[in-house]
Write a protein that holds these residues in place. Sequence first.
Motif, PDB file in Angstrom:
ATOM      1  N   ARG A  22      57.032 -25.114   6.269  1.00  0.00           N
ATOM      2  CA  ARG A  22      55.752 -25.826   6.239  1.00  0.00           C
ATOM      3  C   ARG A  22      54.606 -24.950   5.739  1.00  0.00           C
ATOM      4  NH1 ARG A  22      57.725 -27.554  11.311  1.00  0.00           N
ATOM      5  NH2 ARG A  22      56.438 -25.963  12.305  1.00  0.00           N
ATOM      6  N   SER A  23      54.772 -23.636   5.842  1.00  0.00           N
ATOM      7  CA  SER A  23      53.670 -22.716   5.549  1.00  0.00           C
ATOM      8  C   SER A  23      53.321 -22.613   4.068  1.00  0.00           C
ATOM      9  CB  SER A  23      54.012 -21.313   6.066  1.00  0.00           C
ATOM     10  OG  SER A  23      54.965 -20.674   5.228  1.00  0.00           O
ATOM     11  N   GLY A  24      54.290 -22.830   3.204  1.00  0.00           N
ATOM     12  CA  GLY A  24      54.041 -22.650   1.773  1.00  0.00           C
ATOM     13  C   GLY A  24      54.107 -21.195   1.341  1.00  0.00           C
ATOM     14  N   LEU A  25      54.407 -20.296   2.272  1.00  0.00           N
ATOM     15  CA  LEU A  25      54.515 -18.877   1.957  1.00  0.00           C
ATOM     16  C   LEU A  25      55.919 -18.554   1.476  1.00  0.00           C
ATOM     17  CD1 LEU A  25      52.777 -17.401   5.150  1.00  0.00           C
ATOM     18  CD2 LEU A  25      51.756 -17.687   2.886  1.00  0.00           C
ATOM     19  N   THR A  26      56.034 -17.438   0.792  1.00  0.00           N
ATOM     20  CA  THR A  26      57.369 -16.943   0.460  1.00  0.00           C
ATOM     21  C   THR A  26      57.991 -16.408   1.739  1.00  0.00           C
ATOM     22  OG1 THR A  26      56.655 -14.684   0.005  1.00  0.00           O
ATOM     23  CG2 THR A  26      56.613 -16.235  -1.858  1.00  0.00           C
ATOM     24  N   GLN A  27      59.286 -16.176   1.716  1.00  0.00           N
ATOM     25  CA  GLN A  27      59.954 -15.604   2.881  1.00  0.00           C
ATOM     26  C   GLN A  27      59.352 -14.243   3.219  1.00  0.00           C
ATOM     27  OE1 GLN A  27      64.221 -15.593   2.433  1.00  0.00           O
ATOM     28  NE2 GLN A  27      64.272 -17.764   1.905  1.00  0.00           N
ATOM     29  N   ARG A  28      59.108 -13.453   2.217  1.00  0.00           N
ATOM     30  CA  ARG A  28      58.544 -12.109   2.409  1.00  0.00           C
ATOM     31  C   ARG A  28      57.156 -12.188   3.057  1.00  0.00           C
ATOM     32  NH1 ARG A  28      60.024  -7.469   0.222  1.00  0.00           N
ATOM     33  NH2 ARG A  28      61.211  -8.477  -1.422  1.00  0.00           N
ATOM     34  N   GLN A  29      56.312 -13.096   2.544  1.00  0.00           N
ATOM     35  CA  GLN A  29      54.963 -13.232   3.088  1.00  0.00           C
ATOM     36  C   GLN A  29      54.991 -13.701   4.537  1.00  0.00           C
ATOM     37  OE1 GLN A  29      53.618 -16.027   0.141  1.00  0.00           O
ATOM     38  NE2 GLN A  29      52.453 -14.474  -0.989  1.00  0.00           N
ATOM     39  N   TRP A  30      55.842 -14.681   4.819  1.00  0.00           N
ATOM     40  CA  TRP A  30      55.909 -15.222   6.180  1.00  0.00           C
ATOM     41  C   TRP A  30      56.404 -14.152   7.148  1.00  0.00           C
ATOM     42  CZ3 TRP A  30      58.891 -15.927  10.387  1.00  0.00           C
ATOM     43  CH2 TRP A  30      58.443 -16.851  11.333  1.00  0.00           C
ATOM     44  N   ALA A  31      57.459 -13.451   6.740  1.00  0.00           N
ATOM     45  CA  ALA A  31      58.022 -12.409   7.610  1.00  0.00           C
ATOM     46  C   ALA A  31      56.979 -11.333   7.902  1.00  0.00           C
ATOM     47  CB  ALA A  31      59.259 -11.803   6.963  1.00  0.00           C
ATOM     48  N   LYS A  32      56.291 -10.886   6.889  1.00  0.00           N
ATOM     49  CA  LYS A  32      55.282  -9.841   7.074  1.00  0.00           C
ATOM     50  C   LYS A  32      54.164 -10.324   7.995  1.00  0.00           C
ATOM     51  CE  LYS A  32      52.273  -6.674   4.622  1.00  0.00           C
ATOM     52  NZ  LYS A  32      51.758  -6.233   3.316  1.00  0.00           N
ATOM     53  N   ALA A  33      53.728 -11.569   7.810  1.00  0.00           N
ATOM     54  CA  ALA A  33      52.653 -12.127   8.639  1.00  0.00           C
ATOM     55  C   ALA A  33      53.062 -12.241  10.107  1.00  0.00           C
ATOM     56  CB  ALA A  33      52.233 -13.490   8.092  1.00  0.00           C
ATOM     57  N   HIS A  34      54.368 -12.300  10.361  1.00  0.00           N
ATOM     58  CA  HIS A  34      54.870 -12.437  11.724  1.00  0.00           C
ATOM     59  C   HIS A  34      55.525 -11.155  12.245  1.00  0.00           C
ATOM     60  CE1 HIS A  34      54.196 -16.608  10.584  1.00  0.00           C
ATOM     61  NE2 HIS A  34      54.048 -16.816  11.876  1.00  0.00           N
ATOM     62  N   GLY A  35      55.240 -10.033  11.559  1.00  0.00           N
ATOM     63  CA  GLY A  35      55.715  -8.735  12.023  1.00  0.00           C
ATOM     64  C   GLY A  35      57.211  -8.571  11.982  1.00  0.00           C
ATOM     65  N   MET A  36      57.822  -9.176  10.988  1.00  0.00           N
ATOM     66  CA  MET A  36      59.280  -9.167  10.885  1.00  0.00           C
ATOM     67  C   MET A  36      59.677  -8.623   9.505  1.00  0.00           C
ATOM     68  SD  MET A  36      61.637 -12.614  11.156  1.00  0.00           S
ATOM     69  CE  MET A  36      60.655 -13.142  12.531  1.00  0.00           C
ATOM     70  N   SER A  37      60.800  -7.946   9.441  1.00  0.00           N
ATOM     71  CA  SER A  37      61.281  -7.496   8.136  1.00  0.00           C
ATOM     72  C   SER A  37      61.856  -8.694   7.379  1.00  0.00           C
ATOM     73  CB  SER A  37      62.373  -6.436   8.295  1.00  0.00           C
ATOM     74  OG  SER A  37      63.558  -7.012   8.817  1.00  0.00           O
ATOM     75  N   LEU A  38      61.856  -8.608   6.069  1.00  0.00           N
ATOM     76  CA  LEU A  38      62.434  -9.675   5.260  1.00  0.00           C
ATOM     77  C   LEU A  38      63.917  -9.836   5.586  1.00  0.00           C
ATOM     78  CD1 LEU A  38      62.310 -11.797   3.033  1.00  0.00           C
ATOM     79  CD2 LEU A  38      62.674  -9.951   1.370  1.00  0.00           C
ATOM     80  N   GLU A  39      64.605  -8.721   5.783  1.00  0.00           N
ATOM     81  CA  GLU A  39      66.030  -8.768   6.106  1.00  0.00           C
ATOM     82  C   GLU A  39      66.264  -9.463   7.443  1.00  0.00           C
ATOM     83  OE1 GLU A  39      64.399  -5.981   5.121  1.00  0.00           O
ATOM     84  OE2 GLU A  39      65.158  -5.959   3.078  1.00  0.00           O
ATOM     85  N   GLY A  40      65.399  -9.190   8.412  1.00  0.00           N
ATOM     86  CA  GLY A  40      65.502  -9.840   9.711  1.00  0.00           C
ATOM     87  C   GLY A  40      65.287 -11.344   9.615  1.00  0.00           C
ATOM     88  N   PHE A  41      64.310 -11.737   8.798  1.00  0.00           N
ATOM     89  CA  PHE A  41      64.049 -13.155   8.595  1.00  0.00           C
ATOM     90  C   PHE A  41      65.248 -13.827   7.936  1.00  0.00           C
ATOM     91  CE2 PHE A  41      62.749 -16.684   5.919  1.00  0.00           C
ATOM     92  CZ  PHE A  41      62.131 -17.502   6.855  1.00  0.00           C
ATOM     93  N   LYS A  42      65.778 -13.195   6.898  1.00  0.00           N
ATOM     94  CA  LYS A  42      66.922 -13.769   6.187  1.00  0.00           C
ATOM     95  C   LYS A  42      68.143 -13.882   7.109  1.00  0.00           C
ATOM     96  CE  LYS A  42      65.780 -12.577   1.447  1.00  0.00           C
ATOM     97  NZ  LYS A  42      66.231 -11.869   0.243  1.00  0.00           N
ATOM     98  N   TYR A  43      68.333 -12.906   7.990  1.00  0.00           N
ATOM     99  CA  TYR A  43      69.433 -12.963   8.946  1.00  0.00           C
ATOM    100  C   TYR A  43      69.278 -14.183   9.847  1.00  0.00           C
ATOM    101  CZ  TYR A  43      72.297 -12.012  13.001  1.00  0.00           C
ATOM    102  OH  TYR A  43      73.200 -12.129  14.022  1.00  0.00           O
ATOM    103  N   ARG A  44      68.072 -14.380  10.365  1.00  0.00           N
ATOM    104  CA  ARG A  44      67.814 -15.525  11.234  1.00  0.00           C
ATOM    105  C   ARG A  44      68.033 -16.839  10.495  1.00  0.00           C
ATOM    106  NH1 ARG A  44      62.719 -13.872  15.118  1.00  0.00           N
ATOM    107  NH2 ARG A  44      63.637 -11.933  15.813  1.00  0.00           N
ATOM    108  N   LYS A  45      67.546 -16.917   9.278  1.00  0.00           N
ATOM    109  CA  LYS A  45      67.694 -18.139   8.473  1.00  0.00           C
ATOM    110  C   LYS A  45      69.170 -18.442   8.225  1.00  0.00           C
ATOM    111  CE  LYS A  45      66.065 -20.099   4.087  1.00  0.00           C
ATOM    112  NZ  LYS A  45      67.280 -20.176   3.300  1.00  0.00           N
ATOM    113  N   ARG A  46      69.916 -17.432   7.836  1.00  0.00           N
ATOM    114  CA  ARG A  46      71.347 -17.602   7.558  1.00  0.00           C
ATOM    115  C   ARG A  46      72.103 -18.009   8.830  1.00  0.00           C
ATOM    116  NH1 ARG A  46      71.967 -13.019   5.420  1.00  0.00           N
ATOM    117  NH2 ARG A  46      72.694 -11.895   7.240  1.00  0.00           N
ATOM    118  N   THR A  47      71.753 -17.391   9.952  1.00  0.00           N
ATOM    119  CA  THR A  47      72.404 -17.709  11.218  1.00  0.00           C
ATOM    120  C   THR A  47      72.142 -19.157  11.614  1.00  0.00           C
ATOM    121  OG1 THR A  47      72.224 -15.402  11.923  1.00  0.00           O
ATOM    122  CG2 THR A  47      72.606 -17.046  13.641  1.00  0.00           C
ATOM    123  N   VAL A  48      70.902 -19.605  11.471  1.00  0.00           N
ATOM    124  CA  VAL A  48      70.546 -20.992  11.802  1.00  0.00           C
ATOM    125  C   VAL A  48      71.274 -21.956  10.870  1.00  0.00           C
ATOM    126  CG1 VAL A  48      68.648 -22.677  11.757  1.00  0.00           C
ATOM    127  CG2 VAL A  48      68.326 -20.449  12.859  1.00  0.00           C
TER     128      VAL A  48
END
Length: 68
Positions: A22-48
């Motif tokens: 919903r944010s319209g941000l890239t994965q990298r931008q969203w992860a950074k804004a939420h204090g998360m690494s891009l790799e961590g975000f991608k792991y969560r996305k893939r797991t879900v």
Amino acid sequence: MRDITRQMRLQEWAEQIEDWKRSGLTQRQWAKAHGMSLEGFKYRKRTVEDQAEELLGSFMSPASQIVY
């Protein structure tokens, strides 16, 4: 107990993925804004996504899995 904890974590991660979509941000931008690494975000996305695919597969009847 572990199953409940895992389900709660997956629910939280699924909500994060929906927030990102919903944010319209890239994965990298969203992860950074939420204090998360891009790799961590991608792991969560893939797991879900994997969990959702697993659940959908379990709801399919054996007859609907036949390939003609």
